[in-house]
Design a protein around this motif. Sequence first.
Motif, PDB file in Angstrom:
ATOM      1  N   LEU A   1       0.840  -1.200   0.000  1.00 40.69           N
ATOM      2  CA  LEU A   1       0.000   0.000   0.000  1.00 40.69           C
ATOM      3  C   LEU A   1       0.878   1.253   0.000  1.00 40.69           C
ATOM      4  N   PRO A   2       1.115   1.832  -1.169  1.00 39.93           N
ATOM      5  CA  PRO A   2       1.958   3.025  -1.243  1.00 39.93           C
ATOM      6  C   PRO A   2       1.230   4.277  -0.777  1.00 39.93           C
ATOM      7  N   ASP A   3       2.001   5.203  -0.222  1.00 39.93           N
ATOM      8  CA  ASP A   3       1.497   6.527   0.162  1.00 39.93           C
ATOM      9  C   ASP A   3       0.226   6.440   1.013  1.00 39.93           C
ATOM     10  N   ILE A   4       0.307   5.664   2.072  1.00 37.46           N
ATOM     11  CA  ILE A   4      -0.811   5.452   2.986  1.00 37.46           C
ATOM     12  C   ILE A   4      -0.410   5.980   4.360  1.00 37.46           C
ATOM     13  N   THR A   5      -1.383   6.297   5.188  1.00 37.96           N
ATOM     14  CA  THR A   5      -1.066   6.706   6.558  1.00 37.96           C
ATOM     15  C   THR A   5      -1.104   5.474   7.460  1.00 37.96           C
ATOM     16  N   GLU A   6      -0.421   5.588   8.592  1.00 35.61           N
ATOM     17  CA  GLU A   6      -0.406   4.469   9.525  1.00 35.61           C
ATOM     18  C   GLU A   6      -1.799   4.208  10.091  1.00 35.61           C
ATOM     19  N   ASN A   7      -2.567   5.263  10.359  1.00 32.70           N
ATOM     20  CA  ASN A   7      -3.933   5.090  10.863  1.00 32.70           C
ATOM     21  C   ASN A   7      -4.811   4.351   9.853  1.00 32.70           C
ATOM     22  N   THR A   8      -4.660   4.669   8.582  1.00 29.63           N
ATOM     23  CA  THR A   8      -5.461   4.026   7.539  1.00 29.63           C
ATOM     24  C   THR A   8      -5.152   2.538   7.458  1.00 29.63           C
ATOM     25  N   ILE A   9      -3.868   2.186   7.526  1.00 23.57           N
ATOM     26  CA  ILE A   9      -3.514   0.767   7.446  1.00 23.57           C
ATOM     27  C   ILE A   9      -3.988   0.017   8.701  1.00 23.57           C
ATOM     28  N   GLN A  10      -3.910   0.662   9.867  1.00 23.31           N
ATOM     29  CA  GLN A  10      -4.398   0.022  11.092  1.00 23.31           C
ATOM     30  C   GLN A  10      -5.896  -0.261  10.988  1.00 23.31           C
ATOM     31  N   LEU A  11      -6.655   0.700  10.502  1.00 21.60           N
ATOM     32  CA  LEU A  11      -8.096   0.526  10.349  1.00 21.60           C
ATOM     33  C   LEU A  11      -8.404  -0.585   9.338  1.00 21.60           C
ATOM     34  N   LEU A  12      -7.682  -0.612   8.245  1.00 21.72           N
ATOM     35  CA  LEU A  12      -7.875  -1.637   7.228  1.00 21.72           C
ATOM     36  C   LEU A  12      -7.639  -3.033   7.811  1.00 21.72           C
ATOM     37  N   VAL A  13      -6.560  -3.184   8.572  1.00 18.96           N
ATOM     38  CA  VAL A  13      -6.241  -4.480   9.174  1.00 18.96           C
ATOM     39  C   VAL A  13      -7.296  -4.861  10.212  1.00 18.96           C
ATOM     40  N   GLN A  14      -7.751  -3.914  11.004  1.00 14.42           N
ATOM     41  CA  GLN A  14      -8.823  -4.205  11.982  1.00 14.42           C
ATOM     42  C   GLN A  14     -10.072  -4.713  11.278  1.00 14.42           C
ATOM     43  N   ASN A  15     -10.452  -4.062  10.193  1.00 16.03           N
ATOM     44  CA  ASN A  15     -11.629  -4.496   9.441  1.00 16.03           C
ATOM     45  C   ASN A  15     -11.442  -5.897   8.857  1.00 16.03           C
ATOM     46  N   MET A  16     -10.249  -6.179   8.362  1.00 19.83           N
ATOM     47  CA  MET A  16      -9.972  -7.508   7.816  1.00 19.83           C
ATOM     48  C   MET A  16     -10.082  -8.578   8.905  1.00 19.83           C
ATOM     49  N   LYS A  17      -9.450  -8.318  10.040  1.00 17.04           N
ATOM     50  CA  LYS A  17      -9.451  -9.313  11.112  1.00 17.04           C
ATOM     51  C   LYS A  17     -10.858  -9.565  11.657  1.00 17.04           C
ATOM     52  N   ALA A  18     -11.728  -8.564  11.594  1.00 17.60           N
ATOM     53  CA  ALA A  18     -13.102  -8.719  12.082  1.00 17.60           C
ATOM     54  C   ALA A  18     -14.017  -9.395  11.054  1.00 17.60           C
ATOM     55  N   ASP A  19     -13.570  -9.523   9.841  1.00 19.27           N
ATOM     56  CA  ASP A  19     -14.389 -10.090   8.771  1.00 19.27           C
ATOM     57  C   ASP A  19     -14.505 -11.612   8.935  1.00 19.27           C
ATOM     58  N   PRO A  20     -15.716 -12.146   8.968  1.00 12.18           N
ATOM     59  CA  PRO A  20     -15.879 -13.603   9.095  1.00 12.18           C
ATOM     60  C   PRO A  20     -15.314 -14.379   7.906  1.00 12.18           C
ATOM     61  N   LYS A  21     -15.063 -13.690   6.791  1.00 10.88           N
ATOM     62  CA  LYS A  21     -14.501 -14.373   5.621  1.00 10.88           C
ATOM     63  C   LYS A  21     -13.032 -14.748   5.807  1.00 10.88           C
ATOM     64  N   THR A  22     -12.425 -14.366   6.947  1.00 10.08           N
ATOM     65  CA  THR A  22     -11.068 -14.853   7.220  1.00 10.08           C
ATOM     66  C   THR A  22     -11.097 -16.351   7.508  1.00 10.08           C
ATOM     67  N   ASN A  23     -12.280 -16.875   7.849  1.00 13.53           N
ATOM     68  CA  ASN A  23     -12.458 -18.321   7.962  1.00 13.53           C
ATOM     69  C   ASN A  23     -12.755 -18.850   6.567  1.00 13.53           C
ATOM     70  N   LEU A  24     -11.839 -19.652   6.040  1.00 14.67           N
ATOM     71  CA  LEU A  24     -11.859 -20.004   4.627  1.00 14.67           C
ATOM     72  C   LEU A  24     -12.496 -21.351   4.307  1.00 14.67           C
ATOM     73  N   SER A  25     -12.671 -22.196   5.296  1.00  9.79           N
ATOM     74  CA  SER A  25     -13.137 -23.561   5.050  1.00  9.79           C
ATOM     75  C   SER A  25     -14.643 -23.608   4.892  1.00  9.79           C
ATOM     76  N   ASP A  26     -15.095 -24.605   4.146  1.00  9.08           N
ATOM     77  CA  ASP A  26     -16.524 -24.889   4.096  1.00  9.08           C
ATOM     78  C   ASP A  26     -16.929 -25.443   5.453  1.00  9.08           C
ATOM     79  N   PRO A  27     -18.158 -25.184   5.899  1.00 12.54           N
ATOM     80  CA  PRO A  27     -18.592 -25.626   7.231  1.00 12.54           C
ATOM     81  C   PRO A  27     -18.474 -27.128   7.456  1.00 12.54           C
TER      82      PRO A  27
END
Length: 189
Positions: free
Chosen positions: A123-149
């Motif tokens: 991610l070029p030319d990004i702020t540290e706050n923006t990347i922190q928020l992006l990572v928080q949103n990713m980690k909270a996303d249920p799609k980080t669980n990749l397997s079929d049930p």
Amino acid sequence: PLSQFSIHTGDEIEHLYHSIRKMESDILNSSNNLSVALWNSQHDSMTQLYNKRYLEECTYEHESRDSLGIIYFDVDNLKKMNDICGHECGDRVIIRTADFIRSYLPENSAAFRMGGDEFMMLLPDITENTIQLLVQNMKADPKTNLSDPDQPVKCRIAIGYAYGSGNIDLNQLISEADQNMYLDKQSHR
């Protein structure tokens, strides 16, 4: 293109015309083949993301940025998934990971498959706050669980990031993001 013209003189001029048309066709085919080869040399065939080779080609460009964020991803339990459920299931997990990363990819950023089950977002030319928020949103996303049930092996995406500004050392940032990804991986065991 010469195909718009037609010469039927029955002499050397017609023969020369056909030779030039053939040459034009060969040049166009070679150009297309070169474009395909270049694209293939820069992309992972399974995920269509950039590959590690391409990252190495453009290291200088990224180190000359004012700021740079790296998000590093790893798929937990992929080897186990391949061993127990088969490589077809493992391939689906890899493709889901690439789709997940693409869904969060900001404009003017790039995603790479570094090899196996490791991925990276640059991610070029990004702020540290923006990347922190992006990572928080990713980690909270249920799609980080990749397997079929119904699958006996559960795969998830581990995520870590690093941020740099000023004198950027890309390899150092990647290493830091990778270490932070392992901390996330260990926190879920």
